[in-house]
Scaffold this motif. Structure first.
Motif, PDB file in Angstrom:
ATOM      1  N   LEU A 186       0.845  -1.189   0.000  1.00 11.80           N
ATOM      2  CA  LEU A 186       0.000   0.000   0.000  1.00 11.80           C
ATOM      3  C   LEU A 186       0.878   1.236   0.000  1.00 11.80           C
ATOM      4  O   LEU A 186       1.839   1.335   0.778  1.00 11.80           O
ATOM      5  N   THR A 187       0.560   2.191  -0.894  1.00 12.15           N
ATOM      6  CA  THR A 187       1.297   3.450  -0.948  1.00 12.15           C
ATOM      7  C   THR A 187       0.346   4.607  -0.658  1.00 12.15           C
ATOM      8  O   THR A 187      -0.866   4.503  -0.851  1.00 12.15           O
ATOM      9  N   ALA A 188       0.923   5.724  -0.224  1.00  9.93           N
ATOM     10  CA  ALA A 188       0.149   6.947   0.005  1.00  9.93           C
ATOM     11  C   ALA A 188       1.003   8.136  -0.386  1.00  9.93           C
ATOM     12  O   ALA A 188       2.228   8.114  -0.256  1.00  9.93           O
ATOM     13  N   GLY A 189       0.347   9.190  -0.887  1.00 12.39           N
ATOM     14  CA  GLY A 189       1.077  10.396  -1.237  1.00 12.39           C
ATOM     15  C   GLY A 189       1.273  10.606  -2.717  1.00 12.39           C
ATOM     16  O   GLY A 189       1.699  11.678  -3.149  1.00 12.39           O
ATOM     17  N   LYS A 190       0.982   9.594  -3.525  1.00 16.74           N
ATOM     18  CA  LYS A 190       1.071   9.688  -4.978  1.00 16.74           C
ATOM     19  C   LYS A 190      -0.207   9.121  -5.592  1.00 16.74           C
ATOM     20  O   LYS A 190      -0.712   8.095  -5.133  1.00 16.74           O
ATOM     21  N   GLY A 191      -0.700   9.764  -6.644  1.00 16.87           N
ATOM     22  CA  GLY A 191      -1.862   9.259  -7.341  1.00 16.87           C
ATOM     23  C   GLY A 191      -1.524   8.085  -8.237  1.00 16.87           C
ATOM     24  O   GLY A 191      -0.356   7.780  -8.488  1.00 16.87           O
ATOM     25  N   VAL A 250       9.081   2.127  -4.722  1.00 17.37           N
ATOM     26  CA  VAL A 250       8.043   2.967  -4.090  1.00 17.37           C
ATOM     27  C   VAL A 250       8.326   3.199  -2.609  1.00 17.37           C
ATOM     28  O   VAL A 250       7.432   3.612  -1.867  1.00 17.37           O
ATOM     29  N   GLN A 251       9.551   2.960  -2.170  1.00 17.86           N
ATOM     30  CA  GLN A 251       9.894   3.020  -0.757  1.00 17.86           C
ATOM     31  C   GLN A 251       9.493   4.339  -0.110  1.00 17.86           C
ATOM     32  O   GLN A 251       9.030   4.376   1.037  1.00 17.86           O
ATOM     33  N   GLN A 252       9.631   5.437  -0.851  1.00 19.00           N
ATOM     34  CA  GLN A 252       9.351   6.761  -0.304  1.00 19.00           C
ATOM     35  C   GLN A 252       7.878   6.927   0.087  1.00 19.00           C
ATOM     36  O   GLN A 252       7.542   7.718   0.964  1.00 19.00           O
ATOM     37  N   TRP A 253       6.994   6.187  -0.580  1.00 13.09           N
ATOM     38  CA  TRP A 253       5.557   6.344  -0.339  1.00 13.09           C
ATOM     39  C   TRP A 253       4.930   5.089   0.262  1.00 13.09           C
ATOM     40  O   TRP A 253       3.722   4.985   0.397  1.00 13.09           O
ATOM     41  N   LEU A 254       5.768   4.137   0.648  1.00 12.61           N
ATOM     42  CA  LEU A 254       5.280   2.846   1.135  1.00 12.61           C
ATOM     43  C   LEU A 254       4.644   2.984   2.518  1.00 12.61           C
ATOM     44  O   LEU A 254       5.239   3.528   3.442  1.00 12.61           O
TER      45      LEU A 254
END
Length: 417
Positions: A186-191, A250-254
């Protein structure tokens, strides 16, 4: 590798008019996928004989497994069983085991049993009876021209019991099934579009038996890798290698590298850190508390909530100054800041979340239109606040508020605990 496909037919006028939400198909599809059967189609039809017959014929042309739910009850509109009897050229008989089950259920409940209840034990003589340990309508297993047809009750609790006790084990012995494995994060912060651009080259180099799916929801994007093969030994290493590469990209938004909801990820993080949390809810009205306490084991972390819907409760229980409410109002940074601090003091937790907003459809002003929300998250040292402007209906605004509040808490815990 031979693939096995399934179709799911859900029967009931109530499904077509939106009176009942079809959760059965989702459960069946998930469970079939776990054992290597890919659901090709899901079809909802009404309580009509010809509709059932046409759907059975159509789905059998493209699937080796056809699963039907609904229409097995004791009332006149439940016509699935006699229709199946006609389709498979059988005769209705009373199954002794099914009848005994019906009698025992009514004796246990101390309720009168009518002829219509006894008819629940009638089945076509062309089927294999699947015992229903949770209700009166048995499941039925038919085979015709290389296709397996399975009829299950529409009551979710009963359907799940039959899937677990009979259907899944029998399917695994009937077919030589491939292996289907999934890994999700799950990521957050990017569409969705931004994430897709980041993963353009990654997706292009994936092996033929590995696929990437994008599942956006409420400001987050779930990424699912699916791998197919003949054996787990063959599939698992390939999937793990690709999943590891995906995590790095995607580590930055993981948010979490598991297929779990955000609230469970937040609770797991708090458990790992040995911390506790409480909530002070105005516009979400206890929805945050509901999401959190729906997770088993949440009591190790979650201590309680103050649902301060009225200003008098914000002032009396959470210590929001009357002057603050009179000048900047309940939907303000100052109010949620004190709400977070107030619930921490009242409950005695390490962290707190506070929400206040205008969910709609009414209540907005020129300065604070519908969808205006303030969220605060706090630990013992600091309070972080953020203003949101949502643009949807009341239900979705509440859901978006809860998701953003949980993610703000997650970020605070990650950065400070």
């Amino acid at each position: 590798m031979k693939e096995v496909f399934a179709s799911i037919i859900t029967i009931g006028d109530e499904l077509l008019i939106g009176q009942t939400i079809d959760t059965n198909s989702a459960y069946i599809a998930q469970e079939l996928n776990k054992i290597g059967i890919w659901v090709k189609r899901r079809v909802a039809i009404g309580d009509g004989r010809q509709e059932i017959l046409d759907s059975l014929a159509a789905e059998s042309r493209q699937a080796q497994v056809v699963i039907i739910t609904g229409g097995l009850g004791p009332t006149a509109d439940d016509i699935t069983k006699p229709t199946l009897c006609d389709y498979f050229g059988g005769t209705m008989i009373v199954d002794a085991g099914a009848l005994q089950n019906v009698v025992q259920i009514f004796e246990r409940l101390g309720r009168p049993m009518f002829d219509r209840n006894r008819k629940q034990a009638e089945v076509p003589d062309t089927c294999v009876v699947l015992p229903n340990l949770r209700g009166t309508a048995p499941g039925m297993w038919f085979e015709k021209e290389g296709t397996v047809y399975i009829s299950l009750p529409g009551v979710p609790h009963e359907m799940i019991g039959l899937m677990q006790s009979s259907v899944l084990p029998k399917l695994k012995t009937t077919f030589e099934l491939p292996v289907i494995l999934h890994r999700s994060l799950l990521t957050a912060g990017k569409g969705e579009s931004e994430v897709a651009e980041i993963l353009l080259q990654f997706e292009a180099q994936l092996p033929n038996n590995v696929k990437l799916a994008y599942l956006p929801s409420y400001g987050m994007v779930k990424l699912r890798l699916t791998a197919k093969g003949s054996t787990e030994t063959e599939v698992a290493p390939v999937l793990e290698q690709q999943f590891s590469a995906l995590q790095q990209l995607v580590q930055q938004w993981l948010v979490v590298a598991e297929d779990i909801p955000l609230q469970e990820a937040v609770l797991n993080l708090l458990k790992e850190k040995g911390k506790t949390v409480a909530t002070a809810e105005s516009c979400t009205g206890g929805y945050l508390a509901h999401l959190i306490t729906a997770i088993p084991g949440s009591s190790a972390v979650y201590q309680g909530s103050v649902i301060s819907y009225a200003n008098s409760v914000k002032e009396g229980l959470l210590g929001v100054p009357a002057e603050t409410l009179a000048t900047v109002g309940a939907v303000s940074e100052a109010t949620v800041t004190q709400m977070a601090r107030g619930v921490q003091q009242q409950v005695g937790t390490d962290y707190a979340i506070a929400t206040s907003g205008i969910m709609g459809p009414d209540g907005g002003t020129a300065d604070k239109p519908v969808g205006t929300v303030w969220i605060a998250v706090a630990n013992r040292q600091e309070v972080r606040t953020r203003k949101f402007q949502f643009r949807f209906d009341r239900k979705r605004n509440i859901e978006l508020t809860a998701v953003n509040a949980l993610n703000m808490l997650r970020q605070l815990v990650v950065e400070t605990a």
